[in-house]
Design an enzyme around this catalytic site. Structure first.
Site: not given
Length: 409
Positions: A157, A183, A194, A281, A404
């Site tokens: 993603t 991922k 995860t 991120e 985000n």
């Protein structure tokens, strides 16, 4: 896919074929355009399965399905989609999973309970499972033993790179292979694993043995990392043993013949987990936190996570500020036993505080230099016991907000 994380491995590990596993990927257009978003793994008859899942009380429909399917101990198929988590979608989500499983089982020629489903992406959006089932013909037609890289890419993603790892281990003097990919980049404070991770071995292992190995291996790997303190609704870690390699029969999880396998298996889990942190991120720094001298190992881990999840600690790291006072703060708020006047802290191997106060003649220059690097090390001794633990995290940058804040747009 976003620009490659500055913390990404220099090269991606290429996974060799593993007997008993064929994989395929396909573009269904669930959300992403111009990229694959469906992964299928076909497993040999007799494959055993183990799994750990999110403890979130708002777990997704695929997680609920997998928890039940796991009781059967066997697996023939894994179906994973990205772009839509099929979470918080009510009975419609449950029905979507059931339809997908039934069509997949018919396509594979197996029982529905041998099909494992995982989804990742936006929460609260109904999943158009027809896009998945209508793609099965083409996807199954593309199954091959060498599609590991394609499969790893299809489940991403906000990740900036596919996360892969492989090991060769010995059981009773016989070589077996372990391959894995996962991922995850955000919503990472796993309370089991995860976001999505899949591990395969050609070893012959009973489901109960594989389950114990996976559960214990998760504790010091996926359950010891955090990116942002948020636990996903979809967290799923599945392990499969195809039984294609003949070796000495394993009597149980503590069988001495499993010593090397257990070591390599746990090492692979940690490798994958740390790749998740390095792809956090917006991350620009990778942080290792070791806590010693706590009242217990559990207390040490709780303290470590309090430090790792502190926005003040994480922003100090992002700003390359050697502000050890924020570490002191995080220790104090953890709720675990601590003594201000016994606390000692090292940053990059340099002692900055000892027995509750700054060390005499403290020179911040080498610590500041360490903070300018990409791999940061904090060592904290609580001074009240013998408990120890290590956890890993990343810094918190404005890029995390950007990613985000615009995730659904």
């Amino acid at each position: 896919m976003a620009s490659l994380s500055p913390l990404a491995p220099k090269t991606q590990v290429v996974l060799a074929p593993l007997d008993g596993v064929r994989l395929a990927s396909h573009a269904c257009g669930l959300r992403y355009q111009g990229r694959t978003d469906l992964m299928i793994a076909e497993l040999a008859a007799g494959t055993t399965v183990a799994g750990v899942f999110t403890k979130s009380l708002t777990a997704s429909a695929p997680v609920l399905w997998c928890r039940e399917a796991l009781k059967g101990g066997g697996a023939r198929l894994v179906v994973v989609n990205s772009g839509n988590a099929n979470a918080f979608t009510g009975q419609a989500g449950v029905a979507s999973v059931r339809r997908t499983v039934e069509v997949a089982a018919k396509q594979c020629g197996c029982k529905p309970e041998e099909v494992f489903i995982a989804s990742t992406g936006t929460i609260g959006v109904p999943l158009d499972d027809s896009k998945i089932t209508e793609a099965f013909g083409a996807a199954f037609g593309g199954l091959a033993v060498d599609k590991w890289s394609d499969a790893a890419k299809a489940i991403l993603t906000t990740d900036t790179y596919p996360k892969t790892a492989t090991r060769t281990a010995r059981i009773g003097g016989v070589d077996v292979r372990i391959n894995g990919f996962c991922k995850g980049a955000g919503m990472i404070a796993p309370d089991m694993a995860t976001m999505l991770a899949f591990v395969f071995t050609d070893a012959t292992l009973p489901a109960a043995v594989l389950q114990e190995l996976l559960a214990k291996g998760t504790v010091k790997s996926f359950n010891s990392i955090t990116v942002d303190s948020d636990t996903s609704t979809s967290d799923t870690l599945l392990a499969f043993a195809t039984g294609k390699v003949s070796h000495a029969k394993v009597s149980g999880p503590k069988d001495p013949a499993l010593r090397d396998f257990r070591k390599k298996f746990e090492d692979l889990l940690l490798d994958l987990a740390l790749q998740v942190v390095r792809d956090g991120e917006g991350a620009s720094k990778f942080v290792k936190i070791t806590v010693t001298g706590a009242a217990s190992a559990r207390a040490a881990k709780t303290i470590g996570m309090a430090i790792a999840n502190s926005p003040l600690v994480k922003t100090a790291v992002a700003g390359e500020d050697a502000n050890w006072g924020r570490i002191v703060m995080a220790v104090g708020k953890s709720g675990e036993k601590a003594d201000r006047d016994r606390l000692s802290i090292r940053i990059g191997g340099v002692e900055v505080a000892h027995n509750g106060q700054v060390v005499a003649g403290y020179d911040e220059a080498p610590v500041t230099a360490h903070m300018k690097g990409t791999d940061i090390v904090f060592e904290v001794d609580i001074g009240v016991g013998r408990g120890k633990a290590t956890v890993w995290t990343c810094d918190l940058t404005h890029d995390y907000i950007d990613i985000n804040g615009s995730y659904r747009t």
